[in-house]
Write a protein that holds these residues in place. Structure first.
Motif, PDB file in Angstrom:
ATOM      1  N   ARG A 175       0.839  -1.206   0.000  1.00  0.00           N
ATOM      2  CA  ARG A 175       0.000   0.000   0.000  1.00  0.00           C
ATOM      3  C   ARG A 175       0.870   1.250   0.000  1.00  0.00           C
ATOM      4  NH1 ARG A 175      -2.411   0.626   5.100  1.00  0.00           N
ATOM      5  NH2 ARG A 175      -3.266  -1.449   4.813  1.00  0.00           N
ATOM      6  N   ALA A 176       1.949   1.244   0.767  1.00  0.00           N
ATOM      7  CA  ALA A 176       2.851   2.402   0.818  1.00  0.00           C
ATOM      8  C   ALA A 176       3.480   2.671  -0.549  1.00  0.00           C
ATOM      9  CB  ALA A 176       3.928   2.182   1.871  1.00  0.00           C
ATOM     10  N   ALA A 177       3.846   1.616  -1.260  1.00  0.00           N
ATOM     11  CA  ALA A 177       4.411   1.798  -2.611  1.00  0.00           C
ATOM     12  C   ALA A 177       3.370   2.412  -3.539  1.00  0.00           C
ATOM     13  CB  ALA A 177       4.894   0.463  -3.160  1.00  0.00           C
TER      14      ALA A 177
ATOM     15  N   GLY B  63     -11.719   0.843   6.842  1.00  0.00           N
ATOM     16  CA  GLY B  63     -10.871   1.633   7.732  1.00  0.00           C
ATOM     17  C   GLY B  63     -11.136   3.129   7.575  1.00  0.00           C
ATOM     18  N   THR B  64     -10.205   3.912   8.084  1.00  0.00           N
ATOM     19  CA  THR B  64     -10.298   5.374   7.975  1.00  0.00           C
ATOM     20  C   THR B  64      -9.234   5.873   7.009  1.00  0.00           C
ATOM     21  OG1 THR B  64      -8.791   5.761   9.816  1.00  0.00           O
ATOM     22  CG2 THR B  64     -11.143   5.576  10.334  1.00  0.00           C
ATOM     23  N   VAL B  65      -9.500   7.022   6.432  1.00  0.00           N
ATOM     24  CA  VAL B  65      -8.557   7.619   5.482  1.00  0.00           C
ATOM     25  C   VAL B  65      -7.226   7.899   6.170  1.00  0.00           C
ATOM     26  CG1 VAL B  65      -8.111   9.627   4.018  1.00  0.00           C
ATOM     27  CG2 VAL B  65     -10.365   8.554   4.014  1.00  0.00           C
ATOM     28  N   SER B  66      -7.272   8.372   7.424  1.00  0.00           N
ATOM     29  CA  SER B  66      -6.039   8.710   8.124  1.00  0.00           C
ATOM     30  C   SER B  66      -5.157   7.500   8.398  1.00  0.00           C
ATOM     31  CB  SER B  66      -6.353   9.458   9.426  1.00  0.00           C
ATOM     32  OG  SER B  66      -7.112   8.628  10.274  1.00  0.00           O
ATOM     33  N   THR B  67      -5.736   6.335   8.611  1.00  0.00           N
ATOM     34  CA  THR B  67      -4.908   5.151   8.860  1.00  0.00           C
ATOM     35  C   THR B  67      -4.421   4.527   7.554  1.00  0.00           C
ATOM     36  OG1 THR B  67      -6.857   3.698   8.951  1.00  0.00           O
ATOM     37  CG2 THR B  67      -6.025   4.542  11.032  1.00  0.00           C
ATOM     38  N   CYS B  68      -5.146   4.719   6.475  1.00  0.00           N
ATOM     39  CA  CYS B  68      -4.747   4.125   5.198  1.00  0.00           C
ATOM     40  C   CYS B  68      -3.776   4.992   4.425  1.00  0.00           C
ATOM     41  CB  CYS B  68      -5.989   3.842   4.344  1.00  0.00           C
ATOM     42  SG  CYS B  68      -7.034   2.554   5.040  1.00  0.00           S
ATOM     43  N   TRP B  69      -3.947   6.277   4.476  1.00  0.00           N
ATOM     44  CA  TRP B  69      -3.064   7.180   3.745  1.00  0.00           C
ATOM     45  C   TRP B  69      -1.966   7.615   4.679  1.00  0.00           C
ATOM     46  CZ3 TRP B  69      -2.757   8.858  -1.269  1.00  0.00           C
ATOM     47  CH2 TRP B  69      -3.776   8.444  -2.132  1.00  0.00           C
TER      48      TRP B  69
END
Length: 138
Positions: free
Chosen positions: A39-41, A132-138
């Motif tokens: 996901r980070a990539a 999930g939440t946007v803050s935890t995924c992004w």
């Protein structure tokens, strides 16, 4: 008196049980790490595309639908193996808009239900399709 050397069956079974317990704890943690790194990539690539989309807009006074116009003729393999990336632009509205979407595929799709599809638009609004939440995924 003869001294026996080696392991007894009980000692061997205890060792196997300990290794199995450690593996049952370590493997899920490892798979979560792999999902997060994939996901980070994808996030890094999407953010790079968003930056290049803004540069393109400064030069051409419009956004583009083509990855090749953004200098990304090929998607890096660490991203393309786990995500499909799409760029959509609408230059018929004022101001023009764009969205960049990274959709998980394969094992990333089945294992990353928390975040799912990652998207960003021209004003920097980030979104996800998962639970999930946007803050935890992004």
């Amino acid at each position: 008196m003869k001294q026996d050397s080696g392991f007894t069956l009980i000692e061997l079974m205890i060792t196997v049980a300990v290794v199995a317990i450690l593996a049952s704890v370590a493997y899920p943690s490892y798979t979560r790490y792999v999902v997060r790194s994939n996901r980070a990539a994808a996030i890094s690539f999407v953010m790079n595309l968003a930056s290049k989309q803004e540069q393109y807009n400064l030069d051409a006074r419009r956004y583009t639908n083509l990855l090749s116009s953004l200098g990304a003729a090929t998607i890096p393999t660490e991203v393309s193996n786990h995500y499909t990336v799409a760029v959509t632009a609408d230059n018929t509205v004022a101001p023009p808009t764009y969205a960049i979407t990274a959709t998980p595929i394969g094992t990333q799709l089945t294992q990353d239900t928390q975040c799912g599809t990652l998207s960003i638009n021209q004003i920097g609004v980030k979104s996800i399709s998962g639970t999930g939440t946007v803050s935890t995924c992004w």
